[in-house]
Design a protein around this motif. Structure first.
Motif, mmCIF file in Angstrom:
data_model
loop_
_atom_site.group_PDB
_atom_site.id
_atom_site.type_symbol
_atom_site.label_atom_id
_atom_site.label_comp_id
_atom_site.label_asym_id
_atom_site.label_seq_id
_atom_site.Cartn_x
_atom_site.Cartn_y
_atom_site.Cartn_z
ATOM 1 N N ILE A 1 23.468 -17.181 -20.439
ATOM 2 C CA ILE A 1 24.093 -17.856 -19.297
ATOM 3 C C ILE A 1 24.145 -19.359 -19.564
ATOM 4 O O ILE A 1 25.130 -20.029 -19.280
ATOM 5 N N GLU A 2 23.066 -19.869 -20.210
ATOM 6 C CA GLU A 2 23.009 -21.293 -20.555
ATOM 7 C C GLU A 2 23.978 -21.607 -21.704
ATOM 8 O O GLU A 2 24.605 -22.663 -21.731
ATOM 9 N N GLN A 3 24.079 -20.671 -22.677
ATOM 10 C CA GLN A 3 24.952 -20.874 -23.845
ATOM 11 C C GLN A 3 25.830 -19.639 -24.053
ATOM 12 O O GLN A 3 25.556 -18.826 -24.942
ATOM 13 N N PRO A 4 26.895 -19.488 -23.250
ATOM 14 C CA PRO A 4 27.724 -18.270 -23.347
ATOM 15 C C PRO A 4 28.311 -18.044 -24.742
ATOM 16 O O PRO A 4 28.669 -16.912 -25.086
ATOM 17 N N LEU A 5 28.383 -19.106 -25.550
ATOM 18 C CA LEU A 5 28.880 -18.959 -26.911
ATOM 19 C C LEU A 5 28.072 -17.928 -27.700
ATOM 20 O O LEU A 5 28.586 -17.295 -28.627
ATOM 21 N N LEU A 6 26.816 -17.749 -27.307
ATOM 22 C CA LEU A 6 25.972 -16.743 -27.975
ATOM 23 C C LEU A 6 26.546 -15.337 -27.826
ATOM 24 O O LEU A 6 26.169 -14.427 -28.564
ATOM 25 N N LEU A 7 27.466 -15.160 -26.880
ATOM 26 C CA LEU A 7 28.058 -13.834 -26.654
ATOM 27 C C LEU A 7 29.219 -13.536 -27.597
ATOM 28 O O LEU A 7 29.688 -12.396 -27.658
ATOM 29 N N HIS A 8 29.703 -14.549 -28.342
ATOM 30 C CA HIS A 8 30.960 -14.307 -29.068
ATOM 31 C C HIS A 8 30.808 -13.294 -30.201
ATOM 32 O O HIS A 8 31.747 -12.541 -30.478
ATOM 33 N N GLY A 9 29.625 -13.221 -30.822
ATOM 34 C CA GLY A 9 29.393 -12.206 -31.857
ATOM 35 C C GLY A 9 29.308 -10.803 -31.267
ATOM 36 O O GLY A 9 30.025 -9.889 -31.700
ATOM 37 N N PRO A 10 28.429 -10.603 -30.276
ATOM 38 C CA PRO A 10 28.354 -9.284 -29.632
ATOM 39 C C PRO A 10 29.710 -8.803 -29.092
ATOM 40 O O PRO A 10 30.045 -7.620 -29.247
ATOM 41 N N LEU A 11 30.496 -9.700 -28.496
ATOM 42 C CA LEU A 11 31.801 -9.270 -27.962
ATOM 43 C C LEU A 11 32.752 -8.879 -29.094
ATOM 44 O O LEU A 11 33.521 -7.919 -28.967
ATOM 45 N N ALA A 12 32.691 -9.599 -30.200
ATOM 46 C CA ALA A 12 33.546 -9.257 -31.344
ATOM 47 C C ALA A 12 33.169 -7.884 -31.902
ATOM 48 O O ALA A 12 34.045 -7.085 -32.267
ATOM 49 N N ALA A 13 31.864 -7.599 -31.947
ATOM 50 C CA ALA A 13 31.422 -6.291 -32.458
ATOM 51 C C ALA A 13 31.921 -5.172 -31.543
ATOM 52 O O ALA A 13 32.349 -4.115 -32.020
ATOM 53 N N ILE A 14 31.890 -5.412 -30.241
ATOM 54 C CA ILE A 14 32.380 -4.401 -29.292
ATOM 55 C C ILE A 14 33.883 -4.184 -29.490
ATOM 56 O O ILE A 14 34.366 -3.055 -29.515
ATOM 57 N N TRP A 15 34.635 -5.280 -29.662
ATOM 58 C CA TRP A 15 36.080 -5.139 -29.890
ATOM 59 C C TRP A 15 36.328 -4.333 -31.161
ATOM 60 O O TRP A 15 37.175 -3.428 -31.186
ATOM 61 N N MET A 16 35.599 -4.654 -32.220
ATOM 62 C CA MET A 16 35.836 -3.963 -33.495
ATOM 63 C C MET A 16 35.533 -2.471 -33.387
ATOM 64 O O MET A 16 36.240 -1.642 -33.960
ATOM 65 N N ALA A 17 34.490 -2.124 -32.633
ATOM 66 C CA ALA A 17 34.152 -0.708 -32.470
ATOM 67 C C ALA A 17 35.204 -0.011 -31.602
ATOM 68 O O ALA A 17 35.719 1.050 -31.971
ATOM 69 N N ASP A 18 35.551 -0.616 -30.479
ATOM 70 C CA ASP A 18 36.413 0.065 -29.507
ATOM 71 C C ASP A 18 37.891 -0.019 -29.850
ATOM 72 O O ASP A 18 38.622 0.959 -29.728
ATOM 73 N N GLU A 19 38.361 -1.198 -30.239
ATOM 74 C CA GLU A 19 39.798 -1.391 -30.499
ATOM 75 C C GLU A 19 40.102 -1.315 -31.989
ATOM 76 O O GLU A 19 41.193 -0.925 -32.378
ATOM 77 N N GLY A 20 39.155 -1.720 -32.796
ATOM 78 C CA GLY A 20 39.402 -1.745 -34.234
ATOM 79 C C GLY A 20 39.096 -0.422 -34.918
ATOM 80 O O GLY A 20 39.473 -0.211 -36.068
ATOM 81 N N GLY A 21 38.384 0.460 -34.217
ATOM 82 C CA GLY A 21 38.053 1.762 -34.794
ATOM 83 C C GLY A 21 36.990 1.694 -35.876
ATOM 84 O O GLY A 21 36.859 2.603 -36.691
ATOM 85 N N VAL A 22 36.198 0.610 -35.879
ATOM 86 C CA VAL A 22 35.160 0.458 -36.900
ATOM 87 C C VAL A 22 33.890 1.193 -36.443
ATOM 88 O O VAL A 22 33.385 0.937 -35.349
ATOM 89 N N ALA A 23 33.419 2.117 -37.276
ATOM 90 C CA ALA A 23 32.218 2.882 -36.920
ATOM 91 C C ALA A 23 31.041 2.531 -37.834
ATOM 92 O O ALA A 23 29.946 3.038 -37.656
#
Ligand SMILES: [Fe+2]
Ligand SMILES: [Fe+2]
Length: 197
Positions: free
Chosen positions: A86-108
């Motif tokens: 919450i103090e540094q939302p930038l810390l979320l950019h890696g976790p969100l990218a991993a979620i995108w890659m799994a869900d939209e990118g089809g990376v398993a």
């Protein structure tokens, strides 16, 4: 979604690259530089070049998102941000990218997803593939120019000493952050201790 759409690593990379092409040009240039570094480094650190490249292609998909956007996407994805996020939302950019890659990118490939998720802080238990991704991102030549201390990290990485390179990065950044009054992420400290020779 799921296994059937995953396709080959080439198809996964194509989906990620299509998304990257929508990012701001400066960010695309950083991603291209990190991928170039990653290609050389993966040979030295004995990590699979194609998987390192896929992770680096997708690692910063949310790097240009605003704090509000990242917190909103995390909320939609059911991620409960801690006090530090919450103090540094930038810390979320890696976790969100991993979620995108799994869900939209089809990376398993879990190692690829872990490397993307933890590319900002590193984490205990990660191996050579994640380290190659982590280090290639940090020793982007433009970053070394801004932070000359990174050349020591680069030297250790190019000598094949990824554990020492990651530790050196975490240690120096930790001191830097403390000077700026920024709270270092506990995962970085845990990774540092985990890699203790
Ligand atoms: Fe990043
Ligand atoms: Fe990056």
């Amino acid at each position: 979604m799921g296994y059937r759409m995953a396709g080959t690593i080439t198809e996964q990379l194509a989906r990620v690259e299509a998304r990257v092409s929508e990012l701001p040009k400066r960010l695309q240039a950083h991603i291209a530089r990190a991928r170039a570094v990653g290609r050389g480094l993966s040979a030295v650190l004995v990590a699979d070049t194609g998987r390192v490249d896929l992770a680096l292609a997708g690692h910063d998909l949310y790097r240009a998102a605003s704090d509000e956007e990242m917190l909103a996407i995390a909320d939609r994805r059911g991620i409960v941000p801690g006090a530090l996020e919450i103090e540094q939302p930038l810390l979320l950019h890696g976790p969100l990218a991993a979620i995108w890659m799994a869900d939209e990118g089809g990376v398993a490939d879990k190692e690829v997803l872990d490397a993307v998720q933890h590319h900002t802080t590193f984490a205990p238990g990660l191996g050579a593939l994640a380290a190659t991704v982590f280090l290639a991102d940090k020793i982007d030549p433009n970053k070394i120019q801004r932070r000359p201390w990174l050349s020591e990290v680069e030297q250790l990485a190019r000598d094949g000493k990824w554990k020492a390179a990651v530790r050196s990065y975490i240690q120096t950044l930790d001191a830097d952050l403390k000077r700026q009054g920024v709270t270092p992420h506990p995962l970085a400290q845990e990774a540092f201790d985990f890699l203790n020779p």
